[in-house]
Design an enzyme around this catalytic site. Sequence first.
Site, short mmCIF file in Angstrom:
data_model
loop_
_atom_site.label_atom_id
_atom_site.label_comp_id
_atom_site.label_asym_id
_atom_site.label_seq_id
_atom_site.Cartn_x
_atom_site.Cartn_y
_atom_site.Cartn_z
N ASP A 1 14.13 -13.68 6.31
CA ASP A 1 14.04 -14.95 6.97
C ASP A 1 15.48 -15.56 6.92
O ASP A 1 16.17 -16.24 6.37
CB ASP A 1 13.02 -15.62 6.61
CG ASP A 1 13.08 -16.95 7.56
OD1 ASP A 1 12.93 -17.26 8.72
OD2 ASP A 1 13.16 -18.16 6.88
N GLU B 1 15.17 -10.51 11.68
CA GLU B 1 14.64 -11.16 13.17
C GLU B 1 15.91 -10.73 14.42
O GLU B 1 16.55 -10.81 14.27
CB GLU B 1 14.39 -12.67 13.05
CG GLU B 1 13.55 -13.04 12.72
CD GLU B 1 12.67 -14.83 12.49
OE1 GLU B 1 12.24 -15.13 12.61
OE2 GLU B 1 14.02 -15.35 12.15
N CYS C 1 -4.34 -15.40 6.98
CA CYS C 1 -4.85 -14.70 8.03
C CYS C 1 -4.78 -14.29 9.37
O CYS C 1 -5.90 -14.57 10.41
CB CYS C 1 -6.33 -15.62 8.17
SG CYS C 1 -5.37 -17.43 8.47
N CYS D 1 -1.53 -22.96 5.54
CA CYS D 1 -2.78 -22.94 7.10
C CYS D 1 -3.89 -24.05 7.16
O CYS D 1 -4.06 -24.51 5.86
CB CYS D 1 -2.89 -21.44 6.56
SG CYS D 1 -4.27 -20.42 7.89
N CYS E 1 -7.26 -20.99 6.61
CA CYS E 1 -7.71 -20.40 5.03
C CYS E 1 -7.62 -21.61 4.01
O CYS E 1 -7.59 -21.44 2.67
CB CYS E 1 -7.20 -19.20 5.33
SG CYS E 1 -5.62 -18.89 5.14
N ASP F 1 9.79 -20.67 3.80
CA ASP F 1 10.71 -19.12 4.46
C ASP F 1 9.59 -17.83 3.59
O ASP F 1 10.10 -17.19 4.25
CB ASP F 1 12.09 -19.41 3.60
CG ASP F 1 12.67 -20.78 4.17
OD1 ASP F 1 12.79 -21.08 5.02
OD2 ASP F 1 12.92 -21.35 3.30
ZN LIG Z 1 -4.59 -18.83 6.84
#
Ligand SMILES: [Zn+2]
Length: 432
Positions: free
Chosen positions: A210, A295, A365, A381, A384, A391
């Site tokens: 990244d 990327e 997730c 997140c 979750c 990064d």
């Molecule tokens: Zn998650």
Amino acid sequence: MPEIMRLAFKYKLRPNRKQEQAMRNFSGCCRFAYNALLAQEKEEYQEYLEELESRLCWGEALSKDEAKALCVKPKLNQYTFNYALKKLKEEYPFLKEYCHSQLLQQKVMDLYEAFKKFFKGTGGYPKFKKRHSDDGFRYPQGFKTDEDNGRIFLPKIGYIRYRNSRKIEGIPKNVTVREEADGWYVSIQCEFALKPEISIPDIDTAVGIDMGVKRFLTLSDGNFINNLEEKLKPLENKIALLQRRIKHKVKGSNNIKKAYLKLTLLHKRKADIRNDFLHQVSTLLVKNHDVIVIEDLKVRNMSKSAKGSIANPGKNVKAKAGLNRSILNEAWHKFFTYLEYKLKLKGGILIKVNPKNTSQTCIKCGHISKDNRTEQAVFKCIKCGYEANADHNAAQNILRRAGLARMACQANLIRGRQQEPSEAYNSSSIVV
Ligand SMILES: [Zn+2]
């Protein structure tokens, strides 16, 4: 036949005074020959255009095509150029006296190539060469590299010492010598046979990268490399100070000329440090990993617009708003190029993946949301509760995406070959 690639290795020369004088004469003569022949061609071409115009004007031709058929277009081929060079040498004997004929021939070939590009429509009309601006001279043969003693033999100059900063690899094909702000440089162009892709790459070392601003890059294994900005601070401060001082100096004075030269040298040093850094990082990564995933960013080569010349150091860099972005863009572009060719030389694999949402997707997730990134550096997140360095999370997503890309590709291959799908999805056959 293996694929062939060419690479240039650049070194700073350490000529003595006599050698420096010879090099200055050589490059001066080459520039003179180039410009003189260009001027001749320009005149002939101008006459041709005028004749076209007048025939149309006086009704001798009814269409442009008809006019073209009546006028003689100046012929451009290697022979006409070689002949023109011969004439030029007769007219100006100093070309023979102060320069190596091979170098003049190479320069004239460059002009011919420039014209070919122009007539094909892939380049502009050739321009006159100015001192210090992208001119120099090239040896197609006769040079000898002597790495152990850090010197190179150039015909009609002799052995010149150079700063042995990198090992020369491949077979040297030609050598270009050029003067830059801080001295003379030699660039040795070498040819390589590329290795075929490693058939069984070490997939355990496959890594996603990244790219970032504060951290130059973060790997999917959690390692990271900081950007150079901190290290370059002292140098940047010096540049800023000098720029402020220049404002108060009298225009056209010797003092201001000296200051500008100093400024150019500082800019050059900065660029050199950056470039070394990109080489070191890419070499390190390629040494440790057979498969690298990045990327597919739309980075452009911006080196031309950001670079300054001797007379105008970094004038184009003034647009401060876009400065950091363009420098970063240029660094990434270079970095990807280095990564790619170094991997090719090793037989490694570079995979580019779609960059969409890599920084907003939870690696645990798979939940995608902007709200996962309320802070710049932290990923959290909202579904979750997984928390990690942002990064690092992105780099892992990049690596995983390559797995999916390869998997889809493999599945197609297998469908075509009518093999058992279960074998294809065996975890060991999937990269990542
Ligand atoms: Zn998650």
